[in-house]
Design an enzyme around this catalytic site. Structure first.
Site, mmCIF file in Angstrom:
data_model
loop_
_atom_site.group_PDB
_atom_site.id
_atom_site.type_symbol
_atom_site.label_atom_id
_atom_site.label_comp_id
_atom_site.label_asym_id
_atom_site.label_seq_id
_atom_site.Cartn_x
_atom_site.Cartn_y
_atom_site.Cartn_z
ATOM 1 N N TRP A 146 0.504 -1.382 0.550
ATOM 2 C CA TRP A 146 0.449 -0.298 0.423
ATOM 3 C C TRP A 146 0.725 1.402 -0.184
ATOM 4 C CZ3 TRP A 146 -4.564 0.478 -1.849
ATOM 5 C CH2 TRP A 146 -5.338 2.402 -1.630
ATOM 6 N N LYS A 185 -12.800 -3.312 9.547
ATOM 7 C CA LYS A 185 -13.830 -3.593 8.302
ATOM 8 C C LYS A 185 -13.118 -5.429 8.150
ATOM 9 C CE LYS A 185 -10.717 -2.807 5.566
ATOM 10 N NZ LYS A 185 -9.910 -3.602 4.167
ATOM 11 N N ASP A 201 -16.315 -0.304 2.317
ATOM 12 C CA ASP A 201 -15.090 -0.981 1.874
ATOM 13 C C ASP A 201 -15.068 -2.689 1.470
ATOM 14 O OD1 ASP A 201 -12.251 -1.177 0.945
ATOM 15 O OD2 ASP A 201 -11.764 -0.941 3.333
#
Lengths: 320, 320
Positions: free
Chosen positions: A11, A187, A239
Site C-alpha cells: 500500500w 472492516k 469497503d
C-alpha cells in the site's frame, strides 16, 4: 508539494506511485535491509507496479522527514506506537501534516491510531487518516474509487483532500474521526468472518453478516462518542466489496485459509483488531457478538463452524 | 397448518417446498396453461427442485383459498393489484392471513405492496411481508439464512415467524413495515446498478454503491415515515450479497446484460421499481441520485458508462 511516504509495502508503494501521479515530489522511505526496500532498491518494482523515475527511494528517516510537508505513514498498525516514538525524536516533524494510511486499533489498549500517534508525537503536528475502499490491483489498471480523509480539523481535511483528489481517487471529507477509524479497522474483522463463511461454503450468509456486523460496530462507535451512521459510509460499508468479496483481500483470504486449515503468510491486520475489540467491548460495555465469536475462534480455539452457526442461527428475535 | 402458495414461479414453488418441509399441509396454485404450471403438472419439478408428494398442485383459486389459513402470494409485483382485486371477489379470504413474498413498488403510483393489497382486499384479512436474503439454489442445498417477517400487527408477525421458522430459515421480526417494503424493493435497484458496474468492469465500485445506495434509500424511508436504520437490516443491506454479488441474481444479471448490449429474458423487478422511485422521489421531495441515474439510463436512454461515472466521480464533498 513535497510528499514523503514512510513504509514501502504494497500500500505504501502504491501511495508513493499515486502521489507522483497527482504531480507531487515524492520520497519513499523503507527500512534498510527490509525485504520490500531491498527489492525496490534493486529493481524499482514490486509485484504490483514499477516506481516512476521521479520517486526518490531512501532509507534515511531524517531525510524523508525534512524533505516533505506532508508525510504519509503506511506500516503495520501494531507497530505505530514504536514508530511514532521514533519520529518524535526528530525536530523535522513540527508543523507537518501526517496521514495515517493503515487500518487497525492498538490491540493491547484499544486505542485508535490517531490517539496512539498523538500520545507519542504530541500536538505540534497535524494528523489525519486516509481510509476507504480500493485495491492497488484496480487502481493501477485505472479503475477509480471513492475514499475518505478524516482528521480533527476540517481545514486540514480539506487541504489533504484537495492535494490528493483526482479522477482516480475521489475524496470525501470525513465528519467523524472516531467512526472512520473504528470503521476502517473493523472492516478487516468482518473480512475475516466473511472468509470463514466462504471457507465453510456459507458465502450466502455474508448478507446477514453485513447487516449484523455493521449494526454491532455502529453501537460501539456510538458508545465511544462517534456517529452511529458513519459505519454505513465509505470507511466501513463502502469497503465491504474490497474486503468481504474481493479475491485480493488478505483478511478474507486469512479467514478462509484458517477454517480450511491451510497456511497463510500475509499480514491479516484484522486478527489484532479482534483482540482490540475485546478490550473495547469491555471498556465501553457494548456487546459485540460477531467480534466476540471471532475472538473465541482465533484466540480460544473454539470450533469455527459450530461457533458461527450458533451465532447466525440464534432464536427468532427483533432485528433492532 | 394448511398453507396455500399462489404463484408457481421459482420463488413460489420454493416456498411451497419449504412450507411442506416445515410440516404444513400445502397447496400450490398456478394459472392454468401458464408455462410454470404446465411444467410442474407434467413433471412435478422445475429447474431447481422436485415437488414432494405431499404438495397438492391446483389451478383452482377458490380451492386454494378455501383450503388454507395462511396464504402466500408470490407473483410479479406489478400484477398484484389486478390479482388482489380478483381475490377480493372470494368470500374465502376473510379472516385469513396473506403473506406477500415479492419485492416491488407499484410503478404507476409509488405504492407499497401491502398498500395495494389493502386497497383491493380491504381490512378483513391480515397482510404481512416475508423478505430478506436467500437464493433457492442455496436453500435446497441446505445452506441456511436469516429472513424477516413484517406486518402492521406484531402478533401476526410473531405467529407467521413461529409457523415458518426452522434451522434453514431463521426469522427476525420486522419492526418497520415501510422500511422493510421499500428496502426489499430497492435492493433490486441496487442489484441492477451493481450489474451495470460489473458489465463496465467497475466491480470495485460496488463498495461505494453500497455506502451511497443505502444512504439515499434511508433518506426516502425516513421521509415516508419509516425508520432510517431499517435499510441497514436484513431486508435491504442483508440482501446485498444475494443481489449485488451473486451469480444467481436476476437483477444484477439484467444490469450487466444491459450495458453489454446482450439479451436478457428473465424478470428484473428492479426495472419497474426504478420507475416507482422516480414517482416517490417527487412525492416526498427526496433526491435519489443513484435511482435517478438508473431511470435516465433505462427510460431516457442516456449512456450508462458516462452517467454512472459522472455519478460516482462527482466533486469532493461531505459524506453525510
Amino acid at each position: 508539494m513535497n510528499v514523503s511516504v514512510l513504509g514501502c509495502g504494497r500500500w505504501g508503494t502504491f501511495l508513493a506511485w499515486y502521489a507522483n501521479r497527482v504531480d507531487h515530489n515524492v520520497m519513499l522511505w523503507g527500512r534498510e535491509n527490509s525485504r520490500n526496500f531491498n527489492g525496490l532498491n534493486l529493481t524499482r518494482k514490486n509485484d504490483y507496479l514499477s516506481l516512476p523515475d521521479g520517486i526518490e527511494l531512501t532509507s534515511s528517516l531524517e531525510g524523508a522527514l525534512s524533505f516533505a510537508e506532508v508525510i504519509i505513514i503506511s506500516i503495520s498498525a501494531q507497530e505505530l506506537r514504536t514508530f511514532a516514538n521514533r519520529l518524535s525524536q526528530y525536530d523535522e516533524i513540527h508543523g507537518k501534516t501526517f496521514i495515517l494510511c493503515m487500518k487497525g486499533i492498538e490491540s493491547t489498549t484499544g486505542k485508535r491510531l490517531t490517539q496512539v500517534f498523538r500520545e507519542e508525537v504530541g500536538k505540534n503536528s497535524n494528523v489525519a487518516v486516509w481510509v476507504g475502499p480500493g485495491h492497488v490491483q484496480d487502481f493501477i489498471r485505472n479503475i477509480p474509487n471513492c475514499m475518505v480523509i478524516g482528521s480533527e480539523n476540517i481545514e486540514v481535511t480539506k487541504q489533504i483532500a484537495k492535494a490528493f483528489n483526482s479522477e482516480l481517487i475521489r475524496f470525501y471529507y470525513g465528519q467523524d474521526l472516531i467512526g472512520n477509524e473504528i470503521g476502517a479497522a473493523t472492516k478487516n474483522v468482518m473480512g475475516i468472518a466473511a472468509g470463514m463463511l466462504d471457507g465453510l461454503k456459507y458465502s450466502s450468509l455474508k448478507g446477514s453478516l453485513m447487516a449484523r456486523g455493521t449494526r454491532e460496530i455502529s453501537r460501539l462507535i456510538r458508545a465511544m462518542g462517534g456517529n452511529d451512521l458513519t459505519i454505513y459510509g465509505l470507511s466501513h460499508l463502502g469497503d465491504y466489496e474490497a474486503t468481504l468479496f474481493s479475491a485480493h483481500s488478505h483478511n478474507r483470504k486469512f479467514g478462509q485459509a484458517f477454517v480450511e486449515g491451510k497456511p497463510f503468510d500475509k499480514l491479516a491486520e484484522g486478527v489484532s483488531t479482534i483482540k482490540a475489540l475485546k478490550e473495547l467491548s469491555e471498556q465501553y460495555n457494548v456487546e459485540l457478538p460477531i467480534c466476540n465469536a471471532l475472538f473465541e475462534i482465533l484466540y480460544e480455539h473454539k470450533n469455527a463452524k459450530d461457533t458461527l452457526e450458533e451465532l447466525i442461527l440464534r432464536p427468532i428475535k427483533f432485528e433492532f
